[in-house]
Design a protein around this motif. Structure first.
Motif, PDB file in Angstrom:
ATOM      1  N   ARG A 117       0.868  -1.185   0.000  1.00  0.00           N
ATOM      2  CA  ARG A 117       0.000   0.000   0.000  1.00  0.00           C
ATOM      3  C   ARG A 117       0.898   1.227   0.000  1.00  0.00           C
ATOM      4  NH1 ARG A 117      -2.276  -1.859   5.734  1.00  0.00           N
ATOM      5  NH2 ARG A 117      -0.396  -1.566   7.003  1.00  0.00           N
ATOM      6  N   ASP A 118       0.338   2.366  -0.422  1.00  0.00           N
ATOM      7  CA  ASP A 118       1.193   3.541  -0.548  1.00  0.00           C
ATOM      8  C   ASP A 118       1.541   4.114   0.831  1.00  0.00           C
ATOM      9  OD1 ASP A 118      -0.783   5.437   0.323  1.00  0.00           O
ATOM     10  OD2 ASP A 118      -1.553   5.646  -1.705  1.00  0.00           O
ATOM     11  N   PHE A 119       2.457   5.070   0.830  1.00  0.00           N
ATOM     12  CA  PHE A 119       2.983   5.630   2.077  1.00  0.00           C
ATOM     13  C   PHE A 119       1.875   6.190   2.951  1.00  0.00           C
ATOM     14  CE2 PHE A 119       4.661   9.239   4.502  1.00  0.00           C
ATOM     15  CZ  PHE A 119       5.747   8.662   5.146  1.00  0.00           C
ATOM     16  N   TRP A 120       0.953   6.933   2.358  1.00  0.00           N
ATOM     17  CA  TRP A 120      -0.092   7.603   3.129  1.00  0.00           C
ATOM     18  C   TRP A 120      -1.070   6.598   3.710  1.00  0.00           C
ATOM     19  CZ3 TRP A 120       2.097  11.940   3.842  1.00  0.00           C
ATOM     20  CH2 TRP A 120       2.876  12.511   2.829  1.00  0.00           C
ATOM     21  N   ALA A 121      -1.400   5.553   2.953  1.00  0.00           N
ATOM     22  CA  ALA A 121      -2.267   4.504   3.489  1.00  0.00           C
ATOM     23  C   ALA A 121      -1.583   3.770   4.633  1.00  0.00           C
ATOM     24  CB  ALA A 121      -2.644   3.522   2.375  1.00  0.00           C
ATOM     25  N   ASP A 122      -0.273   3.623   4.542  1.00  0.00           N
ATOM     26  CA  ASP A 122       0.490   2.985   5.611  1.00  0.00           C
ATOM     27  C   ASP A 122       0.421   3.812   6.895  1.00  0.00           C
ATOM     28  OD1 ASP A 122       1.811   0.606   6.084  1.00  0.00           O
ATOM     29  OD2 ASP A 122       3.774   1.319   5.441  1.00  0.00           O
ATOM     30  N   LEU A 123       0.524   5.135   6.771  1.00  0.00           N
ATOM     31  CA  LEU A 123       0.423   5.999   7.951  1.00  0.00           C
ATOM     32  C   LEU A 123      -0.954   5.887   8.592  1.00  0.00           C
ATOM     33  CD1 LEU A 123       2.218   9.370   7.111  1.00  0.00           C
ATOM     34  CD2 LEU A 123       3.194   7.186   7.805  1.00  0.00           C
ATOM     35  N   THR A 124      -1.981   5.795   7.754  1.00  0.00           N
ATOM     36  CA  THR A 124      -3.342   5.675   8.270  1.00  0.00           C
ATOM     37  C   THR A 124      -3.537   4.353   8.996  1.00  0.00           C
ATOM     38  OG1 THR A 124      -4.216   7.083   6.501  1.00  0.00           O
ATOM     39  CG2 THR A 124      -5.788   5.646   7.627  1.00  0.00           C
ATOM     40  N   ALA A 125      -2.966   3.303   8.447  1.00  0.00           N
ATOM     41  CA  ALA A 125      -3.143   1.968   9.022  1.00  0.00           C
ATOM     42  C   ALA A 125      -2.323   1.763  10.292  1.00  0.00           C
ATOM     43  CB  ALA A 125      -2.780   0.901   7.985  1.00  0.00           C
ATOM     44  N   GLN A 126      -1.212   2.513  10.422  1.00  0.00           N
ATOM     45  CA  GLN A 126      -0.311   2.312  11.559  1.00  0.00           C
ATOM     46  C   GLN A 126      -0.052   3.653  12.250  1.00  0.00           C
ATOM     47  OE1 GLN A 126       2.824  -0.760  11.014  1.00  0.00           O
ATOM     48  NE2 GLN A 126       2.520  -0.419   8.822  1.00  0.00           N
ATOM     49  N   PRO A 127      -0.820   3.977  13.280  1.00  0.00           N
ATOM     50  CA  PRO A 127      -0.713   5.289  13.929  1.00  0.00           C
ATOM     51  C   PRO A 127       0.693   5.638  14.406  1.00  0.00           C
ATOM     52  CG  PRO A 127      -2.700   4.164  14.650  1.00  0.00           C
ATOM     53  CD  PRO A 127      -1.933   3.178  13.827  1.00  0.00           C
ATOM     54  N   HIS A 128       1.498   4.645  14.793  1.00  0.00           N
ATOM     55  CA  HIS A 128       2.848   4.974  15.255  1.00  0.00           C
ATOM     56  C   HIS A 128       3.697   5.520  14.114  1.00  0.00           C
ATOM     57  CE1 HIS A 128       3.887   1.019  13.528  1.00  0.00           C
ATOM     58  NE2 HIS A 128       5.147   1.416  13.554  1.00  0.00           N
ATOM     59  N   LEU A 129       3.391   5.105  12.866  1.00  0.00           N
ATOM     60  CA  LEU A 129       4.096   5.672  11.721  1.00  0.00           C
ATOM     61  C   LEU A 129       3.679   7.121  11.493  1.00  0.00           C
ATOM     62  CD1 LEU A 129       4.055   2.766   9.091  1.00  0.00           C
ATOM     63  CD2 LEU A 129       5.917   3.441  10.621  1.00  0.00           C
ATOM     64  N   ARG A 130       2.384   7.395  11.633  1.00  0.00           N
ATOM     65  CA  ARG A 130       1.892   8.771  11.499  1.00  0.00           C
ATOM     66  C   ARG A 130       2.564   9.675  12.522  1.00  0.00           C
ATOM     67  NH1 ARG A 130      -0.600  12.138   8.170  1.00  0.00           N
ATOM     68  NH2 ARG A 130      -1.987  10.439   7.537  1.00  0.00           N
ATOM     69  N   GLU A 131       2.667   9.211  13.750  1.00  0.00           N
ATOM     70  CA  GLU A 131       3.285  10.017  14.804  1.00  0.00           C
ATOM     71  C   GLU A 131       4.751  10.287  14.499  1.00  0.00           C
ATOM     72  OE1 GLU A 131       4.107   9.725  19.629  1.00  0.00           O
ATOM     73  OE2 GLU A 131       2.685   8.366  18.660  1.00  0.00           O
ATOM     74  N   SER A 132       5.465   9.271  14.041  1.00  0.00           N
ATOM     75  CA  SER A 132       6.888   9.473  13.760  1.00  0.00           C
ATOM     76  C   SER A 132       7.095  10.334  12.520  1.00  0.00           C
ATOM     77  CB  SER A 132       7.618   8.131  13.611  1.00  0.00           C
ATOM     78  OG  SER A 132       7.151   7.389  12.505  1.00  0.00           O
ATOM     79  N   PHE A 133       6.164  10.257  11.550  1.00  0.00           N
ATOM     80  CA  PHE A 133       6.254  11.120  10.367  1.00  0.00           C
ATOM     81  C   PHE A 133       6.053  12.583  10.760  1.00  0.00           C
ATOM     82  CE2 PHE A 133       4.141  13.297   6.772  1.00  0.00           C
ATOM     83  CZ  PHE A 133       5.185  13.246   5.859  1.00  0.00           C
ATOM     84  N   ASP A 134       5.073  12.853  11.605  1.00  0.00           N
ATOM     85  CA  ASP A 134       4.845  14.228  12.059  1.00  0.00           C
ATOM     86  C   ASP A 134       6.066  14.764  12.791  1.00  0.00           C
ATOM     87  OD1 ASP A 134       2.325  14.197  10.954  1.00  0.00           O
ATOM     88  OD2 ASP A 134       1.277  13.772  12.830  1.00  0.00           O
ATOM     89  N   GLN A 135       6.705  13.925  13.597  1.00  0.00           N
ATOM     90  CA  GLN A 135       7.917  14.353  14.295  1.00  0.00           C
ATOM     91  C   GLN A 135       9.046  14.590  13.304  1.00  0.00           C
ATOM     92  OE1 GLN A 135       8.285  15.136  17.605  1.00  0.00           O
ATOM     93  NE2 GLN A 135      10.251  15.936  16.856  1.00  0.00           N
ATOM     94  N   GLN A 136       9.117  13.755  12.276  1.00  0.00           N
ATOM     95  CA  GLN A 136      10.137  13.920  11.237  1.00  0.00           C
ATOM     96  C   GLN A 136      10.008  15.281  10.569  1.00  0.00           C
ATOM     97  OE1 GLN A 136      10.154  10.698   8.351  1.00  0.00           O
ATOM     98  NE2 GLN A 136      10.931  12.051   6.759  1.00  0.00           N
TER      99      GLN A 136
END
Length: 322
Positions: A117-136
């Protein structure tokens, strides 16, 4: 030039938390292997290579982190952990480079080919990825924020909509420097909630609004400026046009669309350009490419300002607005 041992060893070391675990007097390989539930023989191979890189050093009882290795600890504020840790957004995304041949062949992102799945769908599916992306994103702008704020006359705009503005770091810095501006941030729900906390922490609640939503949907209308900060390079031309179209249709007749990001042949890095392709299917466009994308939606490029050593600001107006 062909070796993958070092980049992957660094990523595995950070993912296992070795720079944090080996502070002070360090630890033995056997103790570490037990704590981490990994093979002691394999861990010794990893530590031996890290020692040749100056990340760790041998002691009488095992290994300890060097001063250089300590820069890879969590909480140092330099953003390196996020880009190396294989279970954080940045480190996970970097492995899309494994599919670079696919991206060069097709022009499409390699991320979906690797992860399904694409990067954005991955962030939606895995909240810890969304959190680390925002920190990035916060880490990416930290050092450049003063120059971004000082490098443009933001006071020209009574109201700014920060489109896809993340946790509000950039908009908060602008509003803190210009007390008369009203800010409105648009982003997806989890990130929008973080933006509200950012504005509250900076005591900007009275001058800010936050809307939960996508920049592919209608945006808050009538603002004097729509800010796209490190947004368009994440998308292919079709999606970039859709984002610009939403900005153009929402803008006040005399409003502006402001694009802040690396620009090809000016402030872009070739390695990052390939990362945009492999991860997102995007790229860091040249001025003429931006001009062409924007023209499809009645936007005219008025000027380009080099804000920092990494980013430019492209100032677009609506055609006929003078």
């Amino acid at each position: 030039m062909a070796g993958l041992a070092t980049p992957m060893a660094l990523r595995v070391a950070v993912t296992l938390g070795l720079p944090d675990r080996l502070l002070g007097d360090g630890a033995s390989t056997e103790r570490l292997a037990t704590e981490l539930e990994v093979s002691p023989v394999a861990l010794e191979l990893l530590l031996a290579h890290l020692a040749t890189l100056g990340i760790v050093e041998r002691t009488a009882g095992g290994y300890r982190a060097t001063a250089f290795g300590a820069t890879l600890r969590t909480g140092t504020g330099n953003g390196l952990t996020n880009f190396l840790h294989l279970e954080m957004a940045g480190g996970r995304a970097e492995l899309a480079f494994v599919e670079l041949l696919h991206s060069i062949t097709t022009g499409d992102a390699g991320y979906p080919r690797r992860y399904g799945r694409d990067f954005w769908a991955d962030l939606t599916a895995q909240p810890h990825l969304r959190e680390s992306f925002d920190q990035q994103m916060t880490d990416r702008f930290r050092e450049q924020l003063p120059r971004i704020v000082a490098g443009h006359d933001w006071a020209r705009f009574p109201s700014i909509v920060d489109v896809g503005g993340g946790n509000g770091t950039v908009l908060a810095a602008i509003l803190a420097a210009y007390g008369q501006i009203h800010g409105h941030l648009v982003d997806l729900p989890p990130t929008a909630a973080a933006a509200r906390r950012t504005f509250a922490a900076h005591r900007l609640g009275a001058r800010t609004e936050v809307t939960e939503g996508s920049f592919f949907d209608p945006l808050p209308a009538g603002a004097s400026a729509y800010l796209l900060c490190d947004i368009l390079h994440d998308w292919d031309d079709e999606h970039a046009r859709r984002i610009l179209a939403r900005c153009a249709e929402a803008a006040h007749p005399a409003g502006r669309v402001l694009v802040v990001e690396p620009v090809g042949d000016r402030r872009a890095d070739t390695g990052m350009d390939l990362a945009m392709l492999a991860i997102f299917g995007g790229r860091e466009r040249r001025v003429e490419e931006f001009r062409s994308l924007a023209a499809d939606h009645g936007l005219v490029l008025d000027g380009v300002t080099e804000l920092t050593d990494q980013r430019c600001l492209l100032d677009f107006r609506l055609a006929g607005s003078g």
